[in-house]
Design an enzyme around this catalytic site. Structure first.
Site, short mmCIF file in Angstrom:
data_model
loop_
_atom_site.label_atom_id
_atom_site.label_comp_id
_atom_site.label_asym_id
_atom_site.label_seq_id
_atom_site.Cartn_x
_atom_site.Cartn_y
_atom_site.Cartn_z
N HIS A 75 -4.50 18.60 -98.81
CA HIS A 75 -4.97 17.35 -99.41
C HIS A 75 -6.10 17.59 -100.41
CE1 HIS A 75 -6.53 13.03 -98.97
NE2 HIS A 75 -5.27 12.90 -99.35
N LYS A 82 -8.26 18.60 -103.81
CA LYS A 82 -8.16 18.46 -105.27
C LYS A 82 -9.23 19.36 -105.86
CE LYS A 82 -6.70 14.35 -103.49
NZ LYS A 82 -6.89 13.93 -102.08
N ASP A 90 -13.36 29.26 -115.17
CA ASP A 90 -14.18 30.46 -115.44
C ASP A 90 -15.18 30.75 -114.33
OD1 ASP A 90 -12.80 30.77 -117.79
OD2 ASP A 90 -14.36 29.87 -119.06
N HIS A 112 -9.67 4.02 -103.45
CA HIS A 112 -9.22 5.31 -102.91
C HIS A 112 -10.39 6.29 -102.77
CE1 HIS A 112 -6.90 9.22 -103.14
NE2 HIS A 112 -6.16 8.56 -102.26
N LYS A 166 -13.62 8.31 -101.44
CA LYS A 166 -14.05 8.76 -100.11
C LYS A 166 -15.52 9.13 -100.22
CE LYS A 166 -9.57 10.46 -100.80
NZ LYS A 166 -8.75 9.42 -100.27
N ASP A 192 -28.83 6.84 -95.41
CA ASP A 192 -30.24 6.67 -95.78
C ASP A 192 -30.44 7.13 -97.22
OD1 ASP A 192 -30.53 5.79 -93.19
OD2 ASP A 192 -31.44 7.64 -92.45
#
Length: 477
Positions: free
Chosen positions: A219, A221, A226, A395, A397, A402
């Site tokens: 899952h 990404k 470089d 979508h 996350k 605090d």
């Protein structure tokens, strides 16, 4: 007739016993599979055999996973500003958080690094141009990995850049999850490979099913250019992430760009996934080049999955939620907390912490939405405030605790992300980065409606029953 009934009963008892024996470490998961087994006695066990967690396979994945970072640790530590003591933290909130610091420092191969510059990228409109520009500037290599990669307008733009850079002699390695990106046509892959792009699917469905690893989905990404600039977050590559799919409409998401020491961990994570996908173990030290310090932000990149010894992201979330004093703000498209996260949120709210959670009003999965809503009533009663995003589909996350830390990554607040998927999350400690995420959260609240406890508790009994039944499957969703 009686003989065959006895045989069927013995087979069923065998199936129940097998699940209990193999899943005794995880009672909630055992209950979920037993529920499926009782509903579909034979089919349920066949599905369990091919999809359930196999601990021998998990150990195999760990052995196959890259330990390049450990092999190069001595060299990399000399060119990395590793934060080894809580006194070194720039965030004053860590003055009295030695236990949390020790937890974060020991979770995974990703230490807290102190020489970074980050940029919060809100939505695909910001993230895609930044990633494409970085790849256009590549001089040595491009490493790219996505759960979902679509063969549409934005996917084609990525493909064209990757193929052009490969023809220029830049090393391009491309990993796409075999299930998340199974719609990619063969012509897409063929064109990439003919241009010099090294392309591999991570556990294609047929191979994964036959090898009983279909439950392991990548899952993550990741984009690394470089070895000096990297990207991670919730955004896959597709027109839907630009709000161009009528089904979802506006797509709200969050990504992050990192320059500095944190990129070493992104690189190491990619190389581990590359080895699992391609079988090639890469130990080229030039992929970890020394770099000039781009900033003084402290960042930790945490990977979790079957190739890791710890459920690092879940442990980080639990540790951070447990020490919250004033605020816990969460954004997640899928809310299926494990028991420890559930209790941490409930305890925090009862203790007077401002706990707010933004979830979608319309989900892309009916089952997941029902399971998510099954947790809402109890937490509302404890003082947690839930909001449903109505501008489109959310979508992102994101977790904000605090003024202490915030996280942006690929992991949803659900058991699949915490315990089964290959996931990656950046933990941010900089006040400016946290402030930017707070601003985005407050903006999202403007497009969200609060869930009222009285109204929600009076929803139809049929709806409650559907949520209850779906909740029994929540460890598998």
């Amino acid at each position: 007739m009686l003989f065959w009934l006895v045989i069927a009963l013995l087979i069923f008892i065998f199936q129940v016993g097998t699940i209990l024996l193999l899943e005794f470490r995880n009672p909630s998961k055992a209950v979920a599979w037993l529920f499926i087994l009782f509903c579909f006695p034979l089919v349920g066990f066949v599905v369990y055999y091919f999809m359930a967690e196999d601990y021998k396979k998990r150990k195999f994945m760990r052995r196959r996973g890259s330990r390049l970072f450990e092999e190069l640790k001595d060299r990399l530590w000399k060119q990395t500003k590793v934060i080894e003591h809580p006194e070194q933290m720039e965030n004053p909130g860590f003055a009295n958080q030695e236990r949390l610091f020790n937890l974060l420092s020991r979770l995974s191969e990703g230490p807290i690094t102190g020489c970074n510059a980050t940029s919060i990228l809100t939505n695909g409109e910001e993230a895609f141009p930044d990633m494409l520009q970085a790849m256009e500037r590549a001089q040595h290599h491009i490493h790219i990995e996505f759960y979902i990669f679509r063969n549409d307008e934005i996917g084609t733009r990525f493909q064209q850049v990757l193929m052009r850079k490969a023809r220029e002699g830049i090393k391009v390695r491309f990993v796409a999850d075999g299930l998340g990106s199974y719609h990619l046509p063969r012509s897409f892959v063929r064109d990439c490979r003919e241009a010099g792009v090294e392309f591999y699917f991570f556990l294609p469905p047929l191979i994964a099913t036959l090898d009983r690893r279909v439950n392991y989905r990548n899952h993550r990404k990741i984009v690394v250019v470089d070895g000096v600039v990297g990207f991670v977050g919730g955004i896959n590559v597709g027109n839907d992430y630009l709000g161009l799919y009528p089904k979802h409409g506006f797509w709200r998401d969050t990504h992050i760009r990192i320059e500095g020491d944190g990129v070493y961990i992104l690189q190491n994570t990619f190389l581990g996934d590359w080895q699992l996908a391609s079988g090639e173990r890469i130990t080229d030290e030039s992929l970890f080049p020394p770099h000039q310090c781009q900033g003084n932000e402290q960042v930790q990149v945490l990977a979790s999955g079957p190739d890791q010894d710890w459920d690092a992201i879940q442990e980080m979330c639990f540790g951070a939620l447990s020490v919250a004093q004033s605020r816990i703000w969460l954004t997640t498209p899928y809310f299926i907390p494990d028991p420890s996260i559930y209790e941490a949120l409930k305890t925090a709210a009862v203790s007077g912490v401002d706990v707010r959670i933004i979830i979608p009003f319309k989900s892309d999965s009916v089952l997941v939405q029902l399971a998510s809503l099954s947790y809402v009533e109890e937490l509302l009663e404890a003082g947690v405030r839930f909001y449903q995003y109505r501008k489109g589909f959310i979508h992102a996350k994101v977790m904000i605790v605090d003024e202490l830390l915030a996280s942006v990554g690929t992991a949803n607040l659900d058991m699949r992300s915490f315990f089964y998927n290959f996931e990656l999350t950046a933990v941010l400690f900089s006040g400016e980065a946290i402030k930017r995420l707070v601003q985005d959260f407050e903006e999202d609240l403007q497009h969200s409606s609060p869930i009222d406890y009285e109204e929600f508790s009076n929803r139809p009994k049929t709806r409650k029953a559907a949520e209850m039944l779906t909740r029994m499957l929540s460890p598998l969703l």
